[in-house]
Enzyme design. Sequence first.
Site, mmCIF file in Angstrom:
data_model
loop_
_atom_site.group_PDB
_atom_site.id
_atom_site.type_symbol
_atom_site.label_atom_id
_atom_site.label_comp_id
_atom_site.label_asym_id
_atom_site.label_seq_id
_atom_site.Cartn_x
_atom_site.Cartn_y
_atom_site.Cartn_z
ATOM 1 N N ASP A 32 0.819 -1.219 0.000
ATOM 2 C CA ASP A 32 0.000 0.000 0.000
ATOM 3 C C ASP A 32 0.855 1.272 0.000
ATOM 4 O OD1 ASP A 32 -2.000 -1.841 0.365
ATOM 5 O OD2 ASP A 32 -2.880 -0.868 2.116
ATOM 6 N N ASP A 33 0.233 2.343 -0.433
ATOM 7 C CA ASP A 33 0.694 3.724 -0.233
ATOM 8 C C ASP A 33 1.687 4.235 -1.283
ATOM 9 O OD1 ASP A 33 -0.853 3.475 1.977
ATOM 10 O OD2 ASP A 33 0.697 3.941 3.451
ATOM 11 N N HIS A 83 -5.952 2.990 -3.993
ATOM 12 C CA HIS A 83 -5.884 3.257 -2.546
ATOM 13 C C HIS A 83 -6.325 4.695 -2.264
ATOM 14 C CE1 HIS A 83 -4.715 1.998 1.403
ATOM 15 N NE2 HIS A 83 -3.657 2.776 1.514
ATOM 16 N N HIS A 87 -5.230 9.608 0.252
ATOM 17 C CA HIS A 87 -5.033 8.739 1.419
ATOM 18 C C HIS A 87 -5.839 9.214 2.625
ATOM 19 C CE1 HIS A 87 -3.003 6.063 4.367
ATOM 20 N NE2 HIS A 87 -2.906 5.271 3.312
ATOM 21 N N HIS A 175 3.888 -2.224 3.144
ATOM 22 C CA HIS A 175 3.988 -0.900 2.522
ATOM 23 C C HIS A 175 5.374 -0.763 1.888
ATOM 24 C CE1 HIS A 175 1.001 -0.671 5.726
ATOM 25 N NE2 HIS A 175 0.421 0.293 5.049
HETATM 26 ZN ZN ZN Z 1 -2.501 3.270 3.249
#
Ligand code: ZN
Length: 225
Positions: A32-33, A83, A87, A175
């Site tokens: 993620d991210d 995502h 955020h 991540h």
């Molecule tokens: Zn995230």
Amino acid sequence: MRRFIALILTVALLSCPVRGAGGTKYVALTFDDGPSGKYTQRLLEGLQARNVRATFFLCGYRLEDYGELAREIRRRGHEIGLHGYSHDSMPNMSEEQLRRELTDTLALLPEGCLVNLMRPPGGATGQVVSRVSGQMNLSIIDWSVDPKDWATRDRDLILDRLLSMTGDGDVILLHDMTDSSVDAALALVDELKAQGYRFLTVSQLAMLRLRQLKPGASYSAFPPQ
Ligand SMILES: [Zn+2]
């Protein structure tokens, strides 16, 4: 077309299983991210060297700076999910805000990149998230293994947590934002491969386990039935 290709890949995987001590087990690595510059690049090279495909849940605001990495992720055969753009937490957004978060992120992905997965930041979901995801033909992917890699820079600690928590059919949350997360992810691949695990994208794992991903529905793991 994308689902068809995933089916072909899954059939190919099933036709040449690798047997470990307890038979073949399957997991999906998710990141993620990102994209996040050097960490994503190093992760992609490490996964390629190990012939592993993963799923990347990308943020729109990062794609503004690292769009080239999204092309690289796709070129190397990984799966891409959304995502959100900012955020920010999604459950309290209006439908319009949420739709914009998702469409603005989609618009930054490489041309021809079909996306059918999303993961809300923090896994925070609700009626609006389900409804808009459903309207946009996106399934919501949670996770079943969370080593909280974002809260430490200790690679060994992350790896220990991952190894103690992971089982057949798990969706692993990581991540690609620090060296410790990338190091732990690659070490996990080496350890689990030695135990007879294989790594699939989320869509491949769902298909392998005969779970049809429905738009707007949430999934956290795909254990054997
Ligand atoms: Zn995230």
